[in-house]
Write an enzyme that holds these catalytic residues in place. Structure first.
Site, PDB file in Angstrom:
ATOM      1  N   ASP A   1       0.040  -0.512  -5.140  1.00 37.56           N
ATOM      2  CA  ASP A   1      -1.283  -0.137  -5.646  1.00 37.56           C
ATOM      3  C   ASP A   1      -1.342   1.236  -6.306  1.00 37.56           C
ATOM      4  OD1 ASP A   1      -0.977   1.314  -3.309  1.00 37.56           O
ATOM      5  OD2 ASP A   1      -2.921   0.779  -2.467  1.00 37.56           O
ATOM      6  N   ASN A   2      -0.302   2.044  -6.162  1.00 34.65           N
ATOM      7  CA  ASN A   2      -0.244   3.358  -6.817  1.00 34.65           C
ATOM      8  C   ASN A   2       1.129   3.949  -6.562  1.00 34.65           C
ATOM      9  OD1 ASN A   2      -2.616   3.957  -4.329  1.00 34.65           O
ATOM     10  ND2 ASN A   2      -0.522   4.689  -4.071  1.00 34.65           N
TER      11      ASN A   2
ATOM     12  N   ARG B   1      -7.748  -1.246  -6.628  1.00 33.92           N
ATOM     13  CA  ARG B   1      -8.279  -2.510  -6.133  1.00 33.92           C
ATOM     14  C   ARG B   1      -9.523  -2.939  -6.907  1.00 33.92           C
ATOM     15  NH1 ARG B   1      -5.474  -3.129  -1.082  1.00 33.92           N
ATOM     16  NH2 ARG B   1      -4.076  -1.337  -1.053  1.00 33.92           N
TER      17      ARG B   1
ATOM     18  N   LYS C   1      -6.330  -4.820   3.729  1.00 33.45           N
ATOM     19  CA  LYS C   1      -7.173  -3.686   3.346  1.00 33.45           C
ATOM     20  C   LYS C   1      -8.146  -4.075   2.235  1.00 33.45           C
ATOM     21  CE  LYS C   1      -6.440   0.925   1.356  1.00 33.45           C
ATOM     22  NZ  LYS C   1      -5.428   1.994   1.233  1.00 33.45           N
TER      23      LYS C   1
ATOM     24  N   CYS D   1      -5.716   4.132  -4.162  1.00 31.71           N
ATOM     25  CA  CYS D   1      -5.820   2.763  -3.650  1.00 31.71           C
ATOM     26  C   CYS D   1      -7.073   2.008  -4.093  1.00 31.71           C
ATOM     27  CB  CYS D   1      -5.788   2.760  -2.116  1.00 31.71           C
ATOM     28  SG  CYS D   1      -4.767   4.005  -1.344  1.00 31.71           S
TER      29      CYS D   1
ATOM     30  N   HIS E   1       1.654   2.321   4.026  1.00 30.79           N
ATOM     31  CA  HIS E   1       0.699   3.436   4.060  1.00 30.79           C
ATOM     32  C   HIS E   1       0.777   4.168   5.402  1.00 30.79           C
ATOM     33  CE1 HIS E   1      -3.165   5.535   3.891  1.00 30.79           C
ATOM     34  NE2 HIS E   1      -3.358   5.107   2.650  1.00 30.79           N
TER      35      HIS E   1
ATOM     36  N   HIS F   1     -11.362  -1.758   1.372  1.00 30.66           N
ATOM     37  CA  HIS F   1     -11.572  -0.425   0.799  1.00 30.66           C
ATOM     38  C   HIS F   1     -12.507  -0.445  -0.407  1.00 30.66           C
ATOM     39  CE1 HIS F   1      -9.437   3.730   0.144  1.00 30.66           C
ATOM     40  NE2 HIS F   1     -10.617   3.831   0.751  1.00 30.66           N
TER      41      HIS F   1
ATOM     42  N   LYS G   1       1.202   9.863  -6.086  1.00 29.28           N
ATOM     43  CA  LYS G   1      -0.153   9.339  -5.874  1.00 29.28           C
ATOM     44  C   LYS G   1      -1.208  10.446  -6.002  1.00 29.28           C
ATOM     45  CE  LYS G   1      -2.979   7.338  -2.121  1.00 29.28           C
ATOM     46  NZ  LYS G   1      -2.944   6.889  -0.713  1.00 29.28           N
TER      47      LYS G   1
ATOM     48  N   ASP H   1       0.835  -1.207   0.000  1.00 33.35           N
ATOM     49  CA  ASP H   1       0.000   0.000   0.000  1.00 33.35           C
ATOM     50  C   ASP H   1       0.868   1.254   0.000  1.00 33.35           C
ATOM     51  OD1 ASP H   1      -2.230   1.560   0.122  1.00 33.35           O
ATOM     52  OD2 ASP H   1      -2.982   0.787   2.013  1.00 33.35           O
ATOM     53  N   ASP H   2       0.860   1.990  -1.111  1.00 29.83           N
ATOM     54  CA  ASP H   2       1.604   3.247  -1.245  1.00 29.83           C
ATOM     55  C   ASP H   2       3.117   3.058  -1.344  1.00 29.83           C
ATOM     56  OD1 ASP H   2      -0.794   4.567  -1.164  1.00 29.83           O
ATOM     57  OD2 ASP H   2      -0.470   5.578   0.737  1.00 29.83           O
TER      58      ASP H   2
END
Length: 572
Positions: free
Chosen positions: A357-358, A107, A160, A103, A251, A162, A411, A65-66
């Protein structure tokens, strides 16, 4: 005398035959009684697992994540990631893999194989009745885990989600057999304390039922424990598995045990501008970018390092130390998953896919007007407490720019820095070892790849409603070294999120970074020449510019791009 012997012998033979007949009848009766028992015993006996050569391939999907592009050791980064580096040596690193800029958007595309508006995530944080902006996986797609489950796969996830907070949108309703999910975009890594005012306690579910965060656990460690326990629960039944390790690290908030960040203490005292330059050179040395690549100008929000006070510099350096520690811990836990697969004999039959994810995350909500008041009331940003459970720290646009080298921005943007993310694929079906592939790929290509690997035919309808075919394409032929690229120069990939947009066709990229979206603000870049998106060529190539604008108009109408008002904030 001989006649007596003959009669005696006949009598003996007759008696013996009669005796044997009685025994046979008696024993046969016993056998008849035992047959149903034997059948029952055999039917209850655990069948041996299929050999790796006959069992359908397992799939381990790991999402960070991130995570920034320049962080991993195998990409040239200076953070210790030995397990992911080894995975890269056993497989392929992809240097031009594209996600969405945020994010939840990624997903939705990942678990559907389709564009974000088709999948229901046209605007992260926005839930409406407008098609494309449902704020959860839409009924226009068939979810990846559901189709794999129908094909005989065990489906597990931890981390996660989301993609919806209601019971109907829970992972348990989207095909996950077992799941432990953080429903919102972020949470405290050490406890169940919330970081958003509407969720003072972070919302978690296990298998669709509300649950709480276990005490004295750290997010990445616990999610790994949970996934291993799920795998152990059905280890020997011969069925393949699909595991979604949806980690919440690195993240924000930047929190991790001291033993992980201490090894990086003092490493980033030179500042984020110098680190950006170092990352550029290390990426070149690793072969991830061209030797001619240059850095674009910094985002206007970034303050020069030399303008900071010594105290501010200390705090900034600590942010990056904490971030590095989180990545270090993430790699450690990925190593735990890999060791488990090796120890249980499942590694050789597992395709492992690792991605971010980004782009690198620039949000710093502790000081924002929307989220700041709640965070300042419930957390601290003091230097002494940084990294602990009561601390809320983000590394902001300054370090995000360093992690996104050599790309523009980070991001939230549809520039390369917001969407060009690390991807490593190794394991079952991957023929190349240690190779770097520079083909243009998107996150939508992964679901079709898994379908082909598992022998799943995507349906025309799902749960009684027609669904759209994936917009991505399987990359199995690329993994098998049969092709060098998947998408030709006519393939159109486009995305819109909160007015920021892009359209990619071959090496040409149409991009808008302003919001609200104005067609006149679209810029045109030739990425075969430069990756930094600094040379806008729409005046030099007006015909190409008009061609892509027509493609944009056609695409945006086909997916239903609109502009409803999103929630406040910059995204999660």
């Amino acid at each position: 005398m001989n006649q007596k012997r003959i009669k005696g012998t006949e009598s003996l033979f007759h008696n013996s035959s009669e005796y044997l007949h009685k025994i046979w009848v008696k024993d046969f009766s016993r056998i008849l009684i035992l047959i149903p028992v034997l059948v029952l015993v055999l039917s209850c006996t655990e069948k041996p697992s299929e050999s790796p050569s006959t069992q359908s391939p397992n799939i381990l999907l790991i999402v960070a994540d991130d995570l920034a592009y320049a962080d991993l050791g195998s990409f040239g980064g200076d953070i210790e990631t030995p397990n992911l580096d080894q995975l890269a040596q056993e497989g392929i690193r992809f240097s031009r893999f594209h996600t969405a800029p945020l994010c939840a958007v990624t997903r939705a595309m990942l678990l559907s194989g389709n564009f974000n508006h088709v999948a229901g995530m046209g605007s992260q944080g926005l839930v409406t009745g407008i098609p494309g902006y449902e704020g959860h996986l839409s009924d226009r797609i068939a979810p990846l885990p559901a189709l794999l489950q129908e094909a005989g796969y065990h489906t597990y996830m931890a981390g996660k989600w989301h993609l919806g907070e209601t019971p109907e949108t829970n992972p348990a309703k989207k095909g996950f057999e077992k799941s432990f999910a953080l429903l919102v975009g972020a949470g405290n890594h050490f406890s169940g304390r919330g970081i958003f005012e509407e969720f003072p306690e972070a919302p978690f579910t296990e298998n669709g039922e509300k649950t709480s965060w276990p005490e004295e656990t750290y997010s990445t460690d616990f999610y790994t424990d949970k996934l291993i326990s799920y795998l152990e629960s059905n280890q020997n039944d011969g069925k393949p598995f699909f595991v979604f390790a949806a980690y919440t690290s690195p993240h924000w908030p930047l929190q991790v045990e001291e033993k992980y960040w201490k090894k990086y203490e003092g490493k980033y005292a030179h500042g984020y501008e110098k680190q950006r330059e170092l990352n550029l050179e290390s990426l070149k040395k690793a072969g991830m970018i061209s030797p001619e690549a240059i850095l674009p100008p910094l985002h206007p929000r970034v303050k020069p390092w030399d303008s900071l006070s010594p105290e501010e510099q200390l705090k900034e350096a600590r942010k990056m130390e904490l971030y590095a520690g989180m990545v270090d811990n993430l790699d450690h836990n990925i190593g735990r998953l890999i060791r488990y697969l090796k120890e249980t004999g499942q590694y050789e039959n597992t395709l492992i896919v690792f991605l971010a994810d980004n782009g690198a995350a620039a949000e710093d909500f502790y000081y924002s007007d929307d989220y700041g008041p709640f965070l300042q009331e419930n957390y601290t940003d003091s230097y002494e407490e940084m990294g602990k459970e009561n601390s809320f720290i983000s590394y902001g646009p300054q370090w995000a720019e360093a992690g996104a080298a050599p790309f523009r921005y980070f991001k939230g943007y549809t520039t390369e820095g917001g969407m060009n993310a690390p991807l490593i694929i190794a394991g079952k079906g991957v023929e190349s070892k240690g190779k770097i592939n520079s083909a243009f790929l998107t996150v939508m290509d992964l679901a079709p790849t898994f379908y082909e690997l598992a022998g799943v035919a995507y349906p025309d309808s799902y749960q009684g409603k027609p669904v759209q075919k994936p917009a991505g394409e399987s990359i199995l032929s690329l993994l098998r070294n049969e092709r060098d690229e998947i998408h030709d120069s006519t393939y159109v990939f486009a995305l819109e999120h909160r007015g920021r947009a892009l359209l990619r066709k071959g090496n040409w990229k149409l991009v808008n970074v302003e919001s609200p979206l104005e067609v006149a603000n679209f810029e045109l870049y030739d990425l075969s020449k430069r990756l930094d998106e600094q040379e806008n060529v729409k005046e030099l190539y007006p015909e190409k510019y008009q061609e892509l604008l027509l493609d944009w108009e056609k695409w945006s109408k086909s997916v239903g791009v609109r502009f409803p008002t999103p929630k406040p904030g910059e995204g999660l």
